[in-house]
Scaffold this motif. Sequence first.
Motif, PDB file in Angstrom:
ATOM      1  N   ASN A   1      -1.621  10.421   0.289  1.00  0.00           N
ATOM      2  CA  ASN A   1      -0.677   9.781   1.616  1.00  0.00           C
ATOM      3  C   ASN A   1      -1.185   8.351   1.507  1.00  0.00           C
ATOM      4  N   GLN A   2       0.965   7.361   1.797  1.00  0.00           N
ATOM      5  CA  GLN A   2       0.130   6.433   2.334  1.00  0.00           C
ATOM      6  C   GLN A   2      -0.121   6.110   3.277  1.00  0.00           C
ATOM      7  N   GLY A   3      -1.425   4.727   3.158  1.00  0.00           N
ATOM      8  CA  GLY A   3      -1.605   4.484   4.947  1.00  0.00           C
ATOM      9  C   GLY A   3      -0.860   3.521   4.965  1.00  0.00           C
ATOM     10  N   THR A   4      -1.759   3.449   6.520  1.00  0.00           N
ATOM     11  CA  THR A   4      -1.750   1.441   6.713  1.00  0.00           C
ATOM     12  C   THR A   4      -2.329   0.250   6.240  1.00  0.00           C
ATOM     13  N   ASN A   5      -3.102   1.022   5.799  1.00  0.00           N
ATOM     14  CA  ASN A   5      -3.486  -0.143   4.640  1.00  0.00           C
ATOM     15  C   ASN A   5      -4.202   0.588   3.448  1.00  0.00           C
ATOM     16  N   GLY A   6      -3.403   1.328   2.787  1.00  0.00           N
ATOM     17  CA  GLY A   6      -4.021   2.101   1.390  1.00  0.00           C
ATOM     18  C   GLY A   6      -3.365   3.160   1.668  1.00  0.00           C
ATOM     19  N   CYS A   7      -4.143   4.171   1.060  1.00  0.00           N
ATOM     20  CA  CYS A   7      -4.015   5.792   0.295  1.00  0.00           C
ATOM     21  C   CYS A   7      -5.621   6.184   1.297  1.00  0.00           C
TER      22      CYS A   7
ATOM     23  N   CYS B   1       0.376   5.773  -3.852  1.00  0.00           N
ATOM     24  CA  CYS B   1      -0.890   6.723  -3.278  1.00  0.00           C
ATOM     25  C   CYS B   1      -0.048   8.092  -4.380  1.00  0.00           C
ATOM     26  N   PRO B   2      -1.939   8.606  -5.471  1.00  0.00           N
ATOM     27  CA  PRO B   2      -3.018   7.524  -5.515  1.00  0.00           C
ATOM     28  C   PRO B   2      -2.362   6.936  -6.180  1.00  0.00           C
ATOM     29  N   PRO B   3      -3.745   6.089  -6.102  1.00  0.00           N
ATOM     30  CA  PRO B   3      -3.769   4.524  -6.993  1.00  0.00           C
ATOM     31  C   PRO B   3      -3.802   5.056  -8.327  1.00  0.00           C
ATOM     32  N   PRO B   4      -2.732   4.504  -9.580  1.00  0.00           N
ATOM     33  CA  PRO B   4      -2.873   4.851 -10.697  1.00  0.00           C
ATOM     34  C   PRO B   4      -3.790   4.511 -11.309  1.00  0.00           C
ATOM     35  N   ASP B   5      -4.438   5.927 -12.063  1.00  0.00           N
ATOM     36  CA  ASP B   5      -5.995   5.324 -12.934  1.00  0.00           C
ATOM     37  C   ASP B   5      -6.638   6.041 -11.507  1.00  0.00           C
TER      38      ASP B   5
END
Length: 218
Positions: free
Chosen positions: A153-159, A24-28
């Motif tokens: 920020n890292q969440g339970t099911n993604g960012c 997080c954040p996802p690459p690109d």
Amino acid sequence: MTVLSGARMLRISAVFAVSSAIQCPPPDFKTQGELEGGFDLKWYTSSKWYIQQQMIISYLPADYLNCVTAEYSLLDSPTLLGYNIKVMNHAENKDGKPLGPLTTICAKVVNETAGKLEVSPCFLPTFLAGPYWIVAFDKEAGWALVSGGAPKNQGTNGCQTGTGTNDSGLWIFTRKPDRDDALLQKVRGIAAAKGFDVSVFRDTDESTCRSLQSPLVV
């Protein structure tokens, strides 16, 4: 010395593997405007938006999920502090009490093609403003996915974005107040594909909004 059972060690390893796999954040990470072009600020600011789902953050509490709207006005010239857009927000609690007192804020255009703005109370300098990105949109269908910048920020099911004042928030906007569940699922899918944790979304209720047929008064 504490000895962990084999089953418990496997559970811990699985949790660690899942959490470490999320970046997080996802690459690109890029907005639709950055990837494809076509973002039209005049279209975006041309009429009222109705927020159908949103993330709970510090200035949008969970008890104000009724009649949530946003209107944008392009200014003829920047303000003394450098803002280009006036933003008029509205939300009510279940008893019809409007959220306040600060319902009018300002936005600065950072990258128009990419759909990237910064927002802040109009009396604050722009260096204190926070990111406000139109992540995805459809002019014909009349919707927009809006985020408080890239989800760091890292969440339970993604960012996720944060929950404070800046770098926070996630919204699904539609031009029509009527709820369209198929459309919401489509936009949620787009958000998830971008890396967002869509479990943060909460439904709003536009069905009893008192301001549907009249301009927003601030």
